[in-house]
Design a protein around this motif. Structure first.
Motif, PDB file in Angstrom:
ATOM      1  N   GLY A  97      13.499  -0.990   0.267  1.00  0.00           N
ATOM      2  CA  GLY A  97      13.082  -2.374   0.153  1.00  0.00           C
ATOM      3  C   GLY A  97      11.583  -2.502   0.256  1.00  0.00           C
ATOM      4  O   GLY A  97      10.867  -1.533   0.508  1.00  0.00           O
ATOM      5  N   ARG A  98      11.129  -3.711   0.046  1.00  0.00           N
ATOM      6  CA  ARG A  98       9.701  -4.043   0.130  1.00  0.00           C
ATOM      7  C   ARG A  98       9.493  -5.042   1.263  1.00  0.00           C
ATOM      8  O   ARG A  98      10.383  -5.845   1.559  1.00  0.00           O
ATOM      9  CB  ARG A  98       9.211  -4.653  -1.185  1.00  0.00           C
ATOM     10  N   ILE A  99       8.309  -4.983   1.851  1.00  0.00           N
ATOM     11  CA  ILE A  99       7.962  -5.925   2.903  1.00  0.00           C
ATOM     12  C   ILE A  99       6.520  -6.372   2.666  1.00  0.00           C
ATOM     13  O   ILE A  99       5.642  -5.544   2.411  1.00  0.00           O
ATOM     14  CB  ILE A  99       8.186  -5.321   4.308  1.00  0.00           C
ATOM     15  N   THR A 100       6.301  -7.654   2.702  1.00  0.00           N
ATOM     16  CA  THR A 100       4.979  -8.211   2.435  1.00  0.00           C
ATOM     17  C   THR A 100       4.140  -8.237   3.700  1.00  0.00           C
ATOM     18  O   THR A 100       4.666  -8.132   4.824  1.00  0.00           O
ATOM     19  CB  THR A 100       5.092  -9.644   1.886  1.00  0.00           C
ATOM     20  N   ALA A 140       1.467   5.802   6.480  1.00  0.00           N
ATOM     21  CA  ALA A 140       1.536   6.519   5.205  1.00  0.00           C
ATOM     22  C   ALA A 140       2.708   7.491   5.253  1.00  0.00           C
ATOM     23  O   ALA A 140       2.951   8.121   6.292  1.00  0.00           O
ATOM     24  CB  ALA A 140       0.230   7.261   4.951  1.00  0.00           C
ATOM     25  N   PRO A 141       3.449   7.626   4.156  1.00  0.00           N
ATOM     26  CA  PRO A 141       4.633   8.506   4.165  1.00  0.00           C
ATOM     27  C   PRO A 141       4.342   9.922   4.654  1.00  0.00           C
ATOM     28  O   PRO A 141       5.146  10.498   5.384  1.00  0.00           O
ATOM     29  CB  PRO A 141       5.086   8.511   2.703  1.00  0.00           C
ATOM     30  N   GLU A 142       3.188  10.461   4.298  1.00  0.00           N
ATOM     31  CA  GLU A 142       2.871  11.831   4.700  1.00  0.00           C
ATOM     32  C   GLU A 142       2.567  11.947   6.194  1.00  0.00           C
ATOM     33  O   GLU A 142       2.499  13.048   6.745  1.00  0.00           O
ATOM     34  CB  GLU A 142       1.706  12.396   3.869  1.00  0.00           C
ATOM     35  N   LYS A 143       2.423  10.827   6.895  1.00  0.00           N
ATOM     36  CA  LYS A 143       2.148  10.822   8.339  1.00  0.00           C
ATOM     37  C   LYS A 143       3.400  10.576   9.178  1.00  0.00           C
ATOM     38  O   LYS A 143       3.347  10.652  10.403  1.00  0.00           O
ATOM     39  CB  LYS A 143       1.109   9.747   8.678  1.00  0.00           C
ATOM     40  N   LEU A 156       0.817  -1.214   0.000  1.00  0.00           N
ATOM     41  CA  LEU A 156       0.000   0.000   0.000  1.00  0.00           C
ATOM     42  C   LEU A 156       0.856   1.272   0.000  1.00  0.00           C
ATOM     43  O   LEU A 156       0.324   2.368   0.074  1.00  0.00           O
ATOM     44  CB  LEU A 156      -0.934   0.004   1.212  1.00  0.00           C
ATOM     45  N   GLY A 157       2.188   1.101  -0.044  1.00  0.00           N
ATOM     46  CA  GLY A 157       3.087   2.251  -0.043  1.00  0.00           C
ATOM     47  C   GLY A 157       3.344   2.826   1.334  1.00  0.00           C
ATOM     48  O   GLY A 157       3.903   3.918   1.459  1.00  0.00           O
ATOM     49  N   ARG A 158       2.962   2.093   2.383  1.00  0.00           N
ATOM     50  CA  ARG A 158       3.207   2.559   3.746  1.00  0.00           C
ATOM     51  C   ARG A 158       4.630   2.219   4.169  1.00  0.00           C
ATOM     52  O   ARG A 158       5.213   1.243   3.712  1.00  0.00           O
ATOM     53  CB  ARG A 158       2.212   1.927   4.712  1.00  0.00           C
ATOM     54  N   VAL A 159       5.149   3.027   5.069  1.00  0.00           N
ATOM     55  CA  VAL A 159       6.520   2.923   5.570  1.00  0.00           C
ATOM     56  C   VAL A 159       6.523   2.205   6.915  1.00  0.00           C
ATOM     57  O   VAL A 159       5.707   2.518   7.785  1.00  0.00           O
ATOM     58  CB  VAL A 159       7.133   4.333   5.744  1.00  0.00           C
TER      59      VAL A 159
END
Length: 165
Positions: free
Chosen positions: A95-98, A119-122, A25-28
């Motif tokens: 990197g990616r994480i499932t 979310a990156p903006e948060k 979902l593009g979350r960090v």
């Protein structure tokens, strides 16, 4: 033969490595240390003789209990001395994480108390300023498949980076 006395007299800079891990979902991924305030990217100090990439992989194994797929260097951030701690060069690897990996995370309780996907903006709502400032440029580097250079989380105005801002 090198002049060992001269080499020993040169200043030393600390190094750290961190993983910018995104889910589908593009979350960090952020982790919460037990020994300081705020949320951070997984990572830590580069040990003597260790490469930044090896340190990032080791720290992820130690902190998360897994080795995420890293895709490359996206940021080098020079951090000035702060709070009695020397300057540090931070190497950020993307990197990616499932979802399955997130569910399998095992934090060392003496070092980390929690983890979350945000979310990156948060990120700025949770992370210290120097970490939050690093986020947008590091994500840009990830998207452009290149590394950006920062000083304390800020673009120092290099010509090739100024065009990308």
């Amino acid at each position: 033969m090198p002049d060992l006395a001269y080499i020993a007299s040169l200043p030393r800079t600390r190094g750290a490595a961190a993983a910018l891990l995104l889910d589908d979902l593009g979350r960090v991924m952020l982790v919460k240390p037990t020994y300081k305030e705020g949320w951070y990217l997984p990572g830590g100090v580069i040990e003597e003789g260790e490469s930044p990439l090896t340190a990032c992989e080791r720290e992820c194994r130690e902190e998360l209990g897994l080795a995420p797929r890293l895709s490359g260097l996206v940021c080098v951030d020079w951090g000035p001395p702060r709070g009695g701690v020397d300057a540090v060069n931070v190497f950020v690897f993307a990197g990616r994480i499932t979802a399955a990996e997130i569910a399998a995370v095992r934090l060392p309780p003496d070092e980390l108390s929690d983890h979350m996907m945000v979310a990156p903006e948060k990120v700025a709502e949770f992370a210290p300023g120097h970490i939050a400032r690093r986020m947008e440029p590091a994500l840009r580097g990830m998207a452009e498949r290149r590394a950006v250079y920062l000083e304390d989380g800020r673009d120092p105005g290099l010509p090739d980076q100024a065009a990308a801002v």
